[in-house]
Design a protein around this motif. Structure first.
Motif, short mmCIF file in Angstrom:
data_model
loop_
_atom_site.label_atom_id
_atom_site.label_comp_id
_atom_site.label_asym_id
_atom_site.label_seq_id
_atom_site.Cartn_x
_atom_site.Cartn_y
_atom_site.Cartn_z
N SER A 1 0.88 -1.17 0.00
CA SER A 1 0.00 0.00 0.00
C SER A 1 0.92 1.22 0.00
O SER A 1 1.74 1.36 -0.89
CB SER A 1 -0.93 -0.03 1.22
OG SER A 1 -1.77 1.10 1.24
N LEU B 1 -6.15 -0.30 10.92
CA LEU B 1 -6.11 -1.20 9.77
C LEU B 1 -5.83 -2.62 10.27
O LEU B 1 -4.69 -3.01 10.45
CB LEU B 1 -5.05 -0.74 8.77
CG LEU B 1 -5.26 0.65 8.17
CD1 LEU B 1 -4.08 1.05 7.30
CD2 LEU B 1 -6.56 0.71 7.38
N ARG C 1 -9.00 -7.72 7.37
CA ARG C 1 -8.81 -7.64 5.92
C ARG C 1 -8.15 -6.33 5.49
O ARG C 1 -7.66 -6.21 4.37
CB ARG C 1 -10.16 -7.78 5.22
CG ARG C 1 -10.78 -9.17 5.35
CD ARG C 1 -12.07 -9.25 4.56
NE ARG C 1 -12.67 -10.58 4.65
CZ ARG C 1 -13.79 -10.93 4.03
NH1 ARG C 1 -14.45 -10.03 3.29
NH2 ARG C 1 -14.26 -12.15 4.15
N LEU C 2 -8.13 -5.36 6.40
CA LEU C 2 -7.54 -4.06 6.07
C LEU C 2 -6.04 -3.99 6.36
O LEU C 2 -5.40 -2.99 6.05
CB LEU C 2 -8.26 -2.95 6.85
CG LEU C 2 -9.75 -2.75 6.56
CD1 LEU C 2 -10.30 -1.65 7.45
CD2 LEU C 2 -9.98 -2.42 5.09
N ARG C 3 -5.49 -5.05 6.93
CA ARG C 3 -4.07 -5.04 7.28
C ARG C 3 -3.18 -4.80 6.05
O ARG C 3 -2.11 -4.19 6.15
CB ARG C 3 -3.68 -6.37 7.94
CG ARG C 3 -4.21 -6.52 9.35
CD ARG C 3 -4.00 -7.95 9.86
NE ARG C 3 -2.60 -8.29 9.99
CZ ARG C 3 -1.86 -8.07 11.07
NH1 ARG C 3 -2.40 -7.48 12.12
NH2 ARG C 3 -0.60 -8.42 11.11
N LYS C 4 -3.62 -5.26 4.89
CA LYS C 4 -2.81 -5.12 3.69
C LYS C 4 -2.63 -3.66 3.27
O LYS C 4 -1.77 -3.34 2.45
CB LYS C 4 -3.42 -5.91 2.53
CG LYS C 4 -4.79 -5.44 2.09
CD LYS C 4 -5.33 -6.34 0.99
CE LYS C 4 -6.73 -5.89 0.55
NZ LYS C 4 -7.26 -6.80 -0.53
N TYR C 5 -3.44 -2.76 3.85
CA TYR C 5 -3.32 -1.35 3.52
C TYR C 5 -2.38 -0.60 4.46
O TYR C 5 -2.21 0.62 4.33
CB TYR C 5 -4.70 -0.69 3.56
CG TYR C 5 -5.63 -1.20 2.48
CD1 TYR C 5 -5.45 -0.82 1.15
CD2 TYR C 5 -6.65 -2.09 2.79
CE1 TYR C 5 -6.28 -1.31 0.15
CE2 TYR C 5 -7.49 -2.59 1.80
CZ TYR C 5 -7.30 -2.19 0.49
OH TYR C 5 -8.13 -2.67 -0.50
N ARG C 6 -1.77 -1.29 5.40
CA ARG C 6 -0.80 -0.64 6.28
C ARG C 6 0.42 -0.18 5.48
O ARG C 6 0.84 -0.83 4.53
CB ARG C 6 -0.36 -1.60 7.38
CG ARG C 6 -1.45 -1.92 8.40
CD ARG C 6 -0.95 -2.87 9.47
NE ARG C 6 -1.94 -3.07 10.53
CZ ARG C 6 -1.75 -3.81 11.60
NH1 ARG C 6 -0.58 -4.43 11.78
NH2 ARG C 6 -2.70 -3.93 12.50
#
Length: 215
Positions: free
Chosen positions: A145, A172, A175-180
């Motif tokens: 990200s 985050l 499922r939002l961890r990938k946007y860290r």
């Protein structure tokens, strides 16, 4: 490797040079990496848009790494973006495939998809699909990200993002961890170290994978 003069590529090279398993590293680009001296590194100035300028240089390698990309896609035309971020990469990949390279690593982006409404992400998705059709024994697609660099390279908007994106980390999760956000040093280290990890036919690496590879 192409893209070594960029921020991510530069840190990838630094990490590769710390790995004794790397016996030879060939860097191809429109310019060389300054002040880089190593007995395992060969650098060549090439025409990225003319595969014949480097076709003979890719043989004898096992892995190809591509961190090539336009720094600010909004500052170039769609035609130039496709030429650099898609066509030049595909030309490089085709030469790698013909030379017998078995592993191809690509720096892409989170959200890469042929169905994305974003021209940038859709073009990256088309690139990934084309690479899949080449059927490398192993294809590694890195999907960060926000890439956190120590300095602001692209003006006010990036400066704001660099300051505030890390503050979003606690929010985050799941499922939002990938946007860290990922530090550019960690991303470069992950790309380099992944060369020596157990093989997977096709893999898409996001924030959790970067964390795993850098520990």
């Amino acid at each position: 490797m192409i893209g070594a003069t960029g921020a991510v590529g530069g840190h990838t090279v630094k990490e590769l040079l710390q790995m004794p398993e790397i016996g030879k590293l060939t860097l191809l680009g429109r310019r060389t990496v300054p002040y880089l001296v190593s007995k395992v590194v060969d650098q060549y100035k090439i025409n990225l848009f003319d595969p014949s300028s480097y076709a003979e240089l890719v043989s004898g390698h096992q892995t190809a790494i591509c961190t090539l990309g336009v720094g600010q896609s909004s500052k170039v035309s769609k035609e130039d973006f496709i030429k650099i971020d898609k066509q030049a990469v595909l030309d490089f990949a085709q030469e790698c495939k013909k030379s017998g390279i078995t592993h191809f690593e690509l720096l892409a982006s989170v959200g890469t998809s042929t169905e994305s409404s974003s021209f940038y992400l859709r073009t990256k998705g088309e690139l990934v699909e084309a690479l899949k059709e080449m059927r490398f024994e192993r294809l590694s697609v890195f999907q960060p990200s926000m890439i956190l660099t120590p300095t602001n390279r692209y003006g006010f908007s990036q400066g704001v993002l660099l300051k505030f994106w890390p503050l979003l980390k606690p929010f985050l999760f799941g499922r939002l961890r990938k946007y860290r956000g990922v530090k550019v040093t960690d991303l470069g280290r992950a790309i380099a170290r992944n060369v020596l990890t157990p093989k997977k036919r096709e893999e898409y690496l996001v924030w959790d994978d970067f964390e795993r590879l850098t520990k």
